[in-house]
Scaffold this motif. Structure first.
Motif, mmCIF file in Angstrom:
data_model
loop_
_atom_site.group_PDB
_atom_site.id
_atom_site.type_symbol
_atom_site.label_atom_id
_atom_site.label_comp_id
_atom_site.label_asym_id
_atom_site.label_seq_id
_atom_site.Cartn_x
_atom_site.Cartn_y
_atom_site.Cartn_z
ATOM 1 N N ALA A 245 17.895 -36.595 1.376
ATOM 2 C CA ALA A 245 17.252 -37.466 0.389
ATOM 3 C C ALA A 245 16.478 -38.550 1.109
ATOM 4 O O ALA A 245 16.775 -38.877 2.268
ATOM 5 C CB ALA A 245 18.290 -38.071 -0.547
ATOM 6 N N GLY A 246 15.508 -39.099 0.416
ATOM 7 C CA GLY A 246 14.739 -40.184 0.988
ATOM 8 C C GLY A 246 14.095 -41.018 -0.094
ATOM 9 O O GLY A 246 13.926 -40.554 -1.229
ATOM 10 N N VAL A 247 13.767 -42.240 0.249
ATOM 11 C CA VAL A 247 13.084 -43.134 -0.675
ATOM 12 C C VAL A 247 11.867 -43.735 0.007
ATOM 13 O O VAL A 247 11.783 -43.771 1.235
ATOM 14 C CB VAL A 247 14.025 -44.250 -1.182
ATOM 15 N N ALA A 248 10.950 -44.224 -0.788
ATOM 16 C CA ALA A 248 9.746 -44.860 -0.268
ATOM 17 C C ALA A 248 10.085 -46.157 0.457
ATOM 18 O O ALA A 248 11.088 -46.807 0.157
ATOM 19 C CB ALA A 248 8.786 -45.135 -1.423
ATOM 20 N N ASP A 249 9.234 -46.522 1.377
ATOM 21 C CA ASP A 249 9.460 -47.762 2.135
ATOM 22 C C ASP A 249 9.537 -48.972 1.213
ATOM 23 O O ASP A 249 10.283 -49.914 1.484
ATOM 24 C CB ASP A 249 8.343 -47.963 3.152
ATOM 25 N N SER A 250 8.783 -48.923 0.126
ATOM 26 C CA SER A 250 8.732 -50.068 -0.789
ATOM 27 C C SER A 250 10.060 -50.320 -1.505
ATOM 28 O O SER A 250 10.287 -51.408 -2.033
ATOM 29 C CB SER A 250 7.623 -49.864 -1.820
ATOM 30 N N VAL A 251 10.938 -49.324 -1.519
ATOM 31 C CA VAL A 251 12.219 -49.482 -2.215
ATOM 32 C C VAL A 251 13.407 -49.248 -1.302
ATOM 33 O O VAL A 251 14.557 -49.294 -1.747
ATOM 34 C CB VAL A 251 12.302 -48.547 -3.440
ATOM 35 N N LYS A 252 13.138 -49.024 -0.036
ATOM 36 C CA LYS A 252 14.216 -48.732 0.905
ATOM 37 C C LYS A 252 15.207 -49.893 0.973
ATOM 38 O O LYS A 252 14.807 -51.056 1.009
ATOM 39 C CB LYS A 252 13.619 -48.446 2.285
ATOM 40 N N GLY A 253 16.471 -49.545 0.958
ATOM 41 C CA GLY A 253 17.515 -50.562 0.972
ATOM 42 C C GLY A 253 17.872 -51.082 -0.408
ATOM 43 O O GLY A 253 18.865 -51.814 -0.552
ATOM 44 N N ARG A 254 17.085 -50.701 -1.417
ATOM 45 C CA ARG A 254 17.357 -51.170 -2.786
ATOM 46 C C ARG A 254 17.618 -50.011 -3.750
ATOM 47 O O ARG A 254 18.428 -50.146 -4.660
ATOM 48 C CB ARG A 254 16.180 -51.990 -3.305
ATOM 49 N N PHE A 255 16.935 -48.908 -3.554
ATOM 50 C CA PHE A 255 17.057 -47.753 -4.455
ATOM 51 C C PHE A 255 17.804 -46.629 -3.750
ATOM 52 O O PHE A 255 17.634 -46.406 -2.544
ATOM 53 C CB PHE A 255 15.687 -47.221 -4.865
ATOM 54 N N THR A 256 18.583 -45.900 -4.533
ATOM 55 C CA THR A 256 19.313 -44.742 -4.029
ATOM 56 C C THR A 256 19.138 -43.577 -4.996
ATOM 57 O O THR A 256 19.285 -43.757 -6.218
ATOM 58 C CB THR A 256 20.808 -45.048 -3.886
ATOM 59 N N VAL A 257 18.825 -42.418 -4.458
ATOM 60 C CA VAL A 257 18.691 -41.216 -5.283
ATOM 61 C C VAL A 257 19.910 -40.322 -5.044
ATOM 62 O O VAL A 257 20.401 -40.203 -3.912
ATOM 63 C CB VAL A 257 17.376 -40.467 -4.981
ATOM 64 N N SER A 258 20.376 -39.711 -6.112
ATOM 65 C CA SER A 258 21.509 -38.787 -6.016
ATOM 66 C C SER A 258 21.393 -37.739 -7.114
ATOM 67 O O SER A 258 20.543 -37.856 -8.005
ATOM 68 C CB SER A 258 22.840 -39.546 -6.123
ATOM 69 N N ARG A 259 22.249 -36.735 -7.044
ATOM 70 C CA ARG A 259 22.229 -35.707 -8.083
ATOM 71 C C ARG A 259 23.620 -35.145 -8.286
ATOM 72 O O ARG A 259 24.449 -35.167 -7.376
ATOM 73 C CB ARG A 259 21.237 -34.600 -7.731
ATOM 74 N N ASP A 260 23.823 -34.645 -9.487
ATOM 75 C CA ASP A 260 25.061 -33.945 -9.830
ATOM 76 C C ASP A 260 24.659 -32.574 -10.347
ATOM 77 O O ASP A 260 24.193 -32.457 -11.488
ATOM 78 C CB ASP A 260 25.831 -34.739 -10.886
ATOM 79 N N ASN A 261 24.791 -31.574 -9.518
ATOM 80 C CA ASN A 261 24.317 -30.249 -9.904
ATOM 81 C C ASN A 261 25.155 -29.636 -11.028
ATOM 82 O O ASN A 261 24.638 -28.829 -11.806
ATOM 83 C CB ASN A 261 24.277 -29.331 -8.695
ATOM 84 N N ALA A 262 26.400 -30.023 -11.123
ATOM 85 C CA ALA A 262 27.225 -29.526 -12.229
ATOM 86 C C ALA A 262 26.715 -30.059 -13.566
ATOM 87 O O ALA A 262 26.785 -29.370 -14.587
ATOM 88 C CB ALA A 262 28.678 -29.927 -12.020
ATOM 89 N N LYS A 263 26.189 -31.269 -13.546
ATOM 90 C CA LYS A 263 25.662 -31.877 -14.763
ATOM 91 C C LYS A 263 24.159 -31.668 -14.904
ATOM 92 O O LYS A 263 23.558 -32.107 -15.888
ATOM 93 C CB LYS A 263 25.981 -33.367 -14.788
ATOM 94 N N LYS A 264 23.550 -31.058 -13.905
ATOM 95 C CA LYS A 264 22.102 -30.834 -13.926
ATOM 96 C C LYS A 264 21.355 -32.148 -14.152
ATOM 97 O O LYS A 264 20.434 -32.235 -14.995
ATOM 98 C CB LYS A 264 21.713 -29.800 -14.980
#
Length: 113
Positions: free
Chosen positions: A57-76
């Motif tokens: 996973a990765g985030v843009a430099d403009s939000v690095k350290g503040r935003f986090t992306v994740s997923r739950d494949n069981a919940k789609k």
């Protein structure tokens, strides 16, 4: 393919907000997912990306350290946790399946004091 974003709203600078994108109509775990945003008068900007299995996973430099992306494949569902929000984070946030050229309708995030 259907993508439905939720969780947007109005918050003050420094506060947090969590967005969700519920997916259906495709084999969710097989596809990388993106979060984009578009502020008024600006081009759509890639904010975050996550692989199908969620192990990259990765985030843009403009939000690095503040935003986090994740997923739950069981919940789609793919998530975007946004902390320490700034006025400039105000935008419509969209989730996207790049390989399927599919977009949700977006959810509005407003950061204002």
């Amino acid at each position: 393919v259907q993508l439905v974003e939720s969780g947007g709203g109005l918050v003050r600078p420094g506060e947090s907000l969590g967005l969700s994108c519920a997916a259906s109509g495709f084999t969710f775990s097989s596809y990388a997912m993106n979060w984009y945003r578009q502020a008024p008068g600006k081009r759509r900007e890639l904010v975050a990306t996550i692989s199908g299995l969620g192990n990259s996973a990765g985030v843009a430099d403009s939000v690095k350290g503040r935003f986090t992306v994740s997923r739950d494949n069981a919940k789609k569902t793919v998530y975007l946790q946004m902390n320490s929000l700034k006025n400039e984070d105000t935008a419509v946030y969209y989730c996207n399946v790049p390989a399927l050229y599919s977009w949700g309708r977006g959810t509005q995030v407003n950061v204002s004091s």
